[in-house]
Design a protein around this motif. Structure first.
Motif: not given
Length: 566
Positions: A385-388, A393-394, A399-403
């Motif tokens: 769960i932590i890794v996914y 989130s990354y 997708y929403f804040y850099r691209y």
């Protein structure tokens, strides 16, 4: 009841991820998306394309276009009655994407069990590739839906009902031109696999196979050798392959081995293998994606990096679970890169042309996760769960804040800015938009201004009928042309595309820049909309909400997106 609630929750998650900020980002439509959306709207309004010279049920491509045949009919029923904007025009594609999540659940339930089915559906709903393509208006995801539906029909139907499976197969064939070359191998894999599960209905599987062969023969006999998309296919006799082989020979020492190793056939095979195996490159799948503008984030692959481990575990688990099913899924995945591998274009677009592989790779990820959890590693669920969560989130951050900033032109955002500028200029002020692609700028304006409607349809259709070269379009006070005038009228505002290679000299102008650097994309001469003194030299301090251009007033739009030249 609990099982039903779980799959409903997964479908709601899939729908949410594909619609959140959809009216804002992606920040515009590409040329291909405009083609699909505007012609779907036209099919709803007049049951034909914009030029009114094509029948949607003719199973042919729109004249002067080179896309698939049926998406316009399939999407017109929802695009047609709704206004043209980024949200409503892509909503039908979202619904097909969510439907694909459900089909993966149904197929996995039939082939494995409820646990794998729920896991596979969840993995696909969170998968980067799936989210990326389902938030666009491209045709490949439509084909995937109907290919999966075909397989599901073959798995559940018995007797004469098996013949019904040919209907979604037919639609899949005419939904996307990229998978046409692997249609028959896909159908043969489907039929061989389902026949072994149900040998008593051999004749019906044979009939479906025969119908599939007839369909392919019918299609290629109709299009002839002159079809534009056929020229994109690599063959040993393609001029590009021949030129490459000649170059190889000229760059080799004199030896009899040149005849064996430097010829058009070896070049063809080498190019095929490079692109075929490049599809499975970690860079493509997990790290960067394609090098093309569209879809690829350039800083994230089509799967999460952790998925690479689960795909390997999934292959092992599938091999041990059912050899026949293992070879079936591997065969389908192996077919997927062929459409890209036989394209002559050296720049691959695996996101679309290898689209058939992604649902099945997600099933492997689900099998791998299930196998990982069976290892009874302490805190394995929590670790997973932590890794996914971090990976997901990354991906959302990129997708929403850099691209949207570093690759704003992936969806031609500058053309949307031009459209917004045209909307804000008073209706009585003449404007000339100059670009090597006036048709593209015109379509952008029609879409972003919601001008394709019954009141305006006749004028639009007449322009396409009279203007086969697509070099001149007019809409009220705005003219779209491809030639720069020798003199500029001071009473007219001119917007000039940088692609014309025109450079302003000794003239006052404003610019529309790239979002990530002060690189000029459009020049604006004789601007009468913005106060030059309030403008900066580059775009900065952007927020996601700034892409909602319709919420910006004239002053805010000018200050945010128009610049003075450096």
């Amino acid at each position: 009841m609990l099982k039903r609630n779980k799959i409903i929750l997964i479908l709601l998650i899939a729908f949410f991820l594909r619609t959140i900020y959809l009216g804002i980002y992606p920040n515009n439509l590409t040329n291909d998306e405009l083609h699909f959306v505007l012609n779907a709207k036209s099919v709803f309004l007049q049951f034909s394309n914009l030029a009114h010279n094509w029948n949607p049920f003719s199973l042919t491509t729109i004249p002067q276009e080179s896309s698939s045949e049926l998406p316009f009919v399939l999407t017109s029923w929802l695009i047609g009655p709704l206004p043209l904007d980024l949200f409503f025009s892509k909503l039908i594609y979202v619904l097909f994407g969510v439907g694909t999540v459900y089909l993966i659940y149904c197929l996995s339930q039939k082939l494995f069990n409820e646990k794998i089915a729920l896991l596979a559906a969840l993995i696909f709903s969170l998968n980067p590739w799936s989210i990326l393509v389902n938030r666009t208006a491209f045709d490949a995801p439509l084909a995937i839906f109907f290919y999966l539906l075909t397989l599901y029909c073959l798995l559940i139907y018995r007797g004469k009902k098996i013949l019904w499976s040919f209907i979604p197969a037919l639609i899949a064939f005419y939904c996307y031109i990229g998978t046409k070359v692997i249609f028959l191998p896909i159908m043969f894999c489907y039929l061989i696999f389902t026949f072994h599960r149900n040998p008593k209905d051999k004749k019906y599987y044979f009939i479906v196979a025969l119908l599939s062969i007839i369909l392919v023969i019918f299609y290629y006999s109709r299009i002839g050798n002159g079809a534009s998309r056929l020229n994109e296919l690599a063959t040993p006799n393609h001029p590009s392959i021949i030129n490459q082989s000649l170059t190889d020979r000229n760059q080799s020492l004199k030896t009899p081995l040149k005849i064996i190793f430097s010829n058009k056939y070896t070049v063809f095979v080498e190019n095929f293998l490079v692109k075929y195996f490049g599809n499975f490159s970690p860079n493509i799948l997990f790290l960067k994606g394609d090098t093309t503008y569209f879809i690829s984030l350039w800083r994230h692959g089509y799967f999460y990096l952790i998925d690479s481990i689960f795909i390997i575990l999934g292959l092992i688990a599938l091999f041990n679970f059912n050899r026949q099913l293992f070879y079936f899924i591997i065969s389908l995945i192996a077919l997927s890169p062929i459409p890209e591998a036989i394209r002559i274009d050296p720049i691959p677009a695996y996101a679309f042309h290898s689209c058939f592989q992604y649902p099945f790779l997600c099933v492997l990820v689900a099998l791998g996760i299930d196998q990982f959890l069976k290892l009874k590693i302490p805190l394995s669920k929590l670790l997973l769960i932590i890794v996914y969560s971090f990976s997901f989130s990354y991906f959302l951050y990129i997708y929403f804040y850099r691209y949207p900033v570093y690759q704003s032109e992936g969806f031609f955002f500058s053309r949307r800015l031009v459209s917004q500028y045209l909307k804000l200029v008073p209706n009585d002020h003449p404007i000339v938009v100059i670009s090597p692609e006036p048709d593209s700028l015109y379509r952008n304006y029609l879409f972003n201004s919601n001008l394709l409607n019954r009141n305006n349809l006749k004028n639009i259709t007449e322009q396409y009928q009279k203007n086969s070269s697509r070099e001149l379009f007019t809409e009220a006070n705005i003219t779209f042309i491809n030639k720069i005038p020798q003199t500029f009228d001071k009473n007219v505002t001119y917007i000039i595309d940088r692609q014309t290679n025109w450079q302003p000299k000794g003239i006052d102008f404003l610019v529309i820049n790239k979002l990530n650097e002060p690189a000029n994309l459009f020049f604006i001469i004789n601007d009468n909309l913005c106060d030059r003194n309030q403008l900066d030299y580059y775009v900065h301090n952007l927020r996601l909400a700034d892409f909602n251009l319709n919420q910006l007033n004239q002053q805010a739009f000018c200050q945010k997106y128009l610049d003075r030249p450096l």
